[in-house]
Write a protein that holds these residues in place. Structure first.
Motif, PDB file in Angstrom:
ATOM      1  N   ASP A 308       0.856  -1.185   0.000  1.00 28.23           N
ATOM      2  CA  ASP A 308       0.000   0.000   0.000  1.00 28.23           C
ATOM      3  C   ASP A 308       0.896   1.241   0.000  1.00 28.23           C
ATOM      4  N   LEU A 309       0.737   2.081  -1.024  1.00 28.91           N
ATOM      5  CA  LEU A 309       1.564   3.282  -1.128  1.00 28.91           C
ATOM      6  C   LEU A 309       1.167   4.272  -0.044  1.00 28.91           C
ATOM      7  N   LEU A 328       1.909   5.157  -9.540  1.00 33.22           N
ATOM      8  CA  LEU A 328       1.381   3.789  -9.595  1.00 33.22           C
ATOM      9  C   LEU A 328       2.074   2.967 -10.674  1.00 33.22           C
ATOM     10  N   THR A 329       2.252   3.567 -11.850  1.00 36.64           N
ATOM     11  CA  THR A 329       2.896   2.856 -12.962  1.00 36.64           C
ATOM     12  C   THR A 329       4.348   2.536 -12.637  1.00 36.64           C
ATOM     13  N   ALA A 330       5.059   3.487 -12.031  1.00 37.24           N
ATOM     14  CA  ALA A 330       6.462   3.263 -11.690  1.00 37.24           C
ATOM     15  C   ALA A 330       6.606   2.152 -10.652  1.00 37.24           C
ATOM     16  N   PHE A 331       5.736   2.141  -9.654  1.00 35.67           N
ATOM     17  CA  PHE A 331       5.821   1.095  -8.636  1.00 35.67           C
ATOM     18  C   PHE A 331       5.523  -0.278  -9.239  1.00 35.67           C
ATOM     19  N   ALA A 332       4.483  -0.366 -10.077  1.00 37.88           N
ATOM     20  CA  ALA A 332       4.124  -1.647 -10.681  1.00 37.88           C
ATOM     21  C   ALA A 332       5.250  -2.169 -11.563  1.00 37.88           C
ATOM     22  N   ARG A 333       5.854  -1.293 -12.351  1.00 41.56           N
ATOM     23  CA  ARG A 333       6.937  -1.714 -13.236  1.00 41.56           C
ATOM     24  C   ARG A 333       8.148  -2.202 -12.451  1.00 41.56           C
ATOM     25  N   MET A 334       8.443  -1.533 -11.333  1.00 38.30           N
ATOM     26  CA  MET A 334       9.594  -1.922 -10.530  1.00 38.30           C
ATOM     27  C   MET A 334       9.312  -3.189  -9.735  1.00 38.30           C
ATOM     28  N   ALA A 335       8.157  -3.271  -9.084  1.00 32.68           N
ATOM     29  CA  ALA A 335       7.885  -4.360  -8.144  1.00 32.68           C
ATOM     30  C   ALA A 335       7.757  -5.712  -8.839  1.00 32.68           C
ATOM     31  N   PRO A 388       8.203  12.216  -3.707  1.00 27.61           N
ATOM     32  CA  PRO A 388       8.693  11.281  -2.687  1.00 27.61           C
ATOM     33  C   PRO A 388       7.561  10.362  -2.219  1.00 27.61           C
ATOM     34  N   VAL A 389       7.735   9.064  -2.392  1.00 27.74           N
ATOM     35  CA  VAL A 389       6.698   8.104  -2.017  1.00 27.74           C
ATOM     36  C   VAL A 389       7.357   6.898  -1.363  1.00 27.74           C
ATOM     37  N   THR A 390       6.681   6.340  -0.369  1.00 23.30           N
ATOM     38  CA  THR A 390       7.126   5.097   0.270  1.00 23.30           C
ATOM     39  C   THR A 390       5.980   4.105   0.231  1.00 23.30           C
ATOM     40  N   VAL A 391       6.255   2.864   0.675  1.00 25.06           N
ATOM     41  CA  VAL A 391       5.251   1.805   0.629  1.00 25.06           C
ATOM     42  C   VAL A 391       5.293   1.010   1.923  1.00 25.06           C
ATOM     43  N   ASN A 425       6.142   2.749   5.775  1.00 26.64           N
ATOM     44  CA  ASN A 425       7.437   2.479   5.165  1.00 26.64           C
ATOM     45  C   ASN A 425       8.152   1.345   5.907  1.00 26.64           C
ATOM     46  N   CYS A 426       7.407   0.276   6.173  1.00 26.31           N
ATOM     47  CA  CYS A 426       7.973  -0.881   6.868  1.00 26.31           C
ATOM     48  C   CYS A 426       7.198  -2.130   6.467  1.00 26.31           C
ATOM     49  N   THR A 427       7.643  -3.278   6.951  1.00 22.10           N
ATOM     50  CA  THR A 427       7.027  -4.567   6.619  1.00 22.10           C
ATOM     51  C   THR A 427       6.660  -5.298   7.899  1.00 22.10           C
ATOM     52  N   VAL A 428       5.454  -5.846   7.947  1.00 25.89           N
ATOM     53  CA  VAL A 428       4.992  -6.660   9.072  1.00 25.89           C
ATOM     54  C   VAL A 428       4.580  -8.018   8.525  1.00 25.89           C
ATOM     55  N   THR A 429       4.972  -9.089   9.238  1.00 21.58           N
ATOM     56  CA  THR A 429       4.713 -10.449   8.784  1.00 21.58           C
ATOM     57  C   THR A 429       3.830 -11.195   9.776  1.00 21.58           C
ATOM     58  N   PHE A 430       2.835 -11.905   9.247  1.00 23.03           N
ATOM     59  CA  PHE A 430       2.035 -12.841  10.029  1.00 23.03           C
ATOM     60  C   PHE A 430       2.467 -14.249   9.636  1.00 23.03           C
ATOM     61  N   GLY A 431       2.950 -15.011  10.628  1.00 26.19           N
ATOM     62  CA  GLY A 431       3.331 -16.389  10.357  1.00 26.19           C
ATOM     63  C   GLY A 431       2.126 -17.283  10.173  1.00 26.19           C
ATOM     64  N   GLU A 432       2.364 -18.592  10.093  1.00 21.65           N
ATOM     65  CA  GLU A 432       1.262 -19.537   9.843  1.00 21.65           C
ATOM     66  C   GLU A 432       0.224 -19.500  10.956  1.00 21.65           C
ATOM     67  N   ALA A 433       0.662 -19.399  12.196  1.00 22.48           N
ATOM     68  CA  ALA A 433      -0.285 -19.421  13.312  1.00 22.48           C
ATOM     69  C   ALA A 433      -1.166 -18.180  13.293  1.00 22.48           C
ATOM     70  N   GLU A 434      -0.564 -17.011  13.096  1.00 23.08           N
ATOM     71  CA  GLU A 434      -1.350 -15.773  13.084  1.00 23.08           C
ATOM     72  C   GLU A 434      -2.254 -15.697  11.870  1.00 23.08           C
TER      73      GLU A 434
END
Length: 471
Positions: A308-309, A328-335, A388-391, A425-434
């Motif tokens: 999510d931008l 949006l186009t720049a992010f899609a092309r890069m990601a 300037p944009v982050t995700v 501008n960070c990443t959060v992970t849910f493991g299998e249990a969560e």
């Protein structure tokens, strides 16, 4: 007397009365040798009449083919006018137009100068084959090759040789050789496309190969048997009719090829986001079962990654919607470059998603962090300013057996909410249990595992070095 009358009746029936020699009487008619001579002359006259009939029928066939070629040329020109970007229609229309004009000039032999009817007419007809070759190359966005012009080049190189120009049979042999070369060039142009995705190309190529063998076989037969002009006309006419029949089949296969390509294009449009060119929500969800099966076969986990931008509404308000579209186009092309098999799409608005089979949580986080850090460094220019944009990123993991698309997307969405709450501008992970746990009524801003950013890791290393020196 009766015998003489009988012979006279037979001769008048076999030979027209006006063709009988004036000095032949009834007594001469009684001679069996004279009768055999007259019968031989009668047979030659019937052969001559059959030859004239063959030429007439051949000319009629040319006229019919000319009208058909002109009609197809008109249809193709109208199709090209409707879609001028598809140059294949233009080349194919030119091919039928040139073929029709060339055969019309051949059919007018005797009415127009021989150099126009024979040399120029056949050259123009063979140039139509070159235009068809160019059409198939243009259909696949390929440049026109030099060998497309071989059919008219072979004809013009040989027709002015004295022993070819003065002999009708040799001219027919030369034309069939040039036509066989054109059919081979058509088969090569068809084979230059994607044979695996477009199976109709195999049938179309087979038709052109068969046409090439037919023309070459006809030329070889005439070269070995040295037929008379009448026999050459009949053999050439039969070969031309067979080639016209095969060309009609090839045209039908070409129409089928275009229809299949159009259907595939329309299907892609329904599964593709028109702005960014990546998969839309429908297209992305359609790949989940394949990803799950692949993960099961490779004994891996299934990861759903949501992007999510950050503060995208501010970008639209400050820089305008065109700048937002550029982001949006720049992010899609890069990601999409970082996602295995490009299973990446736009879920809607400024939200994107990716499905990937991963070995463990570390691999999923590595993919997400690579995209996040690269997007931070990516200068998105709108022409007037650098935006300037982050995700923010949320990840949900599940085993290949327990993976459920709805639960994984819901869990990844909750992880994304936690990433937003953690400062963006960070990443959060849910493991299998969560991910397998039922969604709470109110999303928790502290749930999930916050993935350390690259800057955080660098700063931690610096602190460890400082502490080690102090110790």
């Amino acid at each position: 007397m009766k015998e003489g009358l009988f012979y006279s009746t037979v001769l008048i029936h076999v030979y027209p009365t006006e063709s009988l020699p004036a000095d032949i009487g009834l007594k001469q008619c009684r001679s069996a040798a004279t009768l055999r001579k007259w019968r031989a002359s009668s047979a030659r006259m019937r052969t001559d009449r059959q030859g004239v009939a063959a030429v007439f029928n051949f000319a009629t066939g040319l006229a019919i083919w000319c009208s058909e070629a002109m009609t197809l040329a008109l249809v193709l020109f109208v199709a090209w006018r409707h879609n001028v970007r598809n140059e294949a229609y233009l080349y194919w229309g030119l091919g039928f137009l040139l073929t029709g004009i060339g055969f019309a000039m051949v059919a007018l032999r005797g009415e127009i100068p021989s150099v126009l009817s024979v040399e120029a007419g056949n050259a123009i007809a063979l140039l139509g084959q070159s235009a068809w070759v160019a059409g198939f190359l243009a259909l696949d966005r390929k440049r026109i090759e030099w060998w497309a012009l071989l059919p008219p080049a072979i004809w013009l190189a040989g027709v002015f040789l004295p022993w070819v120009n003065s002999d009708y049979s040799n001219r027919v042999v030369l034309y069939n050789l040039a036509s066989a070369t054109g059919a081979t060039a058509l088969a090569m142009a068809v084979a230059a496309g994607d044979m695996r995705r477009e199976r109709t190309r195999i049938k179309l190529m087979g038709v052109f190969i068969l046409q090439g063998c037919l023309c070459f076989g006809s030329a070889l037969t005439m070269a070995l048997t040295m037929p008379s002009d009448i026999e050459a006309t009949n053999l050439g006419g039969a070969s031309a009719m067979a080639s016209a029949f095969l060309l009609t089949i090839a045209f039908a296969f070409t129409c089928r090829l275009i229809m299949e390509r159009s259907e595939r294009h329309l299907r892609a449009l329904t599964l593709t986001d028109s702005l960014t060119g990546v998969l839309n929500r429908r297209g992305l969800l359609g790949y989940f079962d394949g990803i799950q099966e692949r993960a099961h076969n490779e004994q891996r986990q299934v990861a759903v990654i949501l992007f999510d931008l950050d503060h995208f509404k501010r970008v639209n308000d400050r820089f305008g919607h065109q700048s937002g579209d550029a982001v949006l186009t720049a992010f899609a092309r890069m990601a999409r470059q970082y996602i295995p098999n490009n299973i990446f799409g736009r879920m809607g608005g400024e939200e994107f998603a990716a499905f990937a089979p991963v070995a463990d949580q570390t691999e999923a986080e590595a993919i997400a962090e690579a995209i996040r850090t690269e997007f931070c460094r990516l200068p998105v220019s709108t022409g007037e300013a650098i935006v300037p944009v982050t995700v923010s990123i949320g990840i949900a993991l599940a085993s290949s057996i327990e993976a459920n698309i709805d639960k994984l997307i819901s869990a990844a969405d909750r992880a994304l909410y936690a990433a937003k709450a953690a400062g963006r501008n960070c990443t959060v992970t849910f493991g299998e249990a969560e991910a397998a746990a039922p969604a709470p009524a109110t999303p928790s801003s502290t749930a999930g595992e916050l993935v350390p950013t690259v800057d955080d890791q660098v700063e931690a290393l610096r602190r460890m070095r400082t502490l080690s020196r102090a110790g």
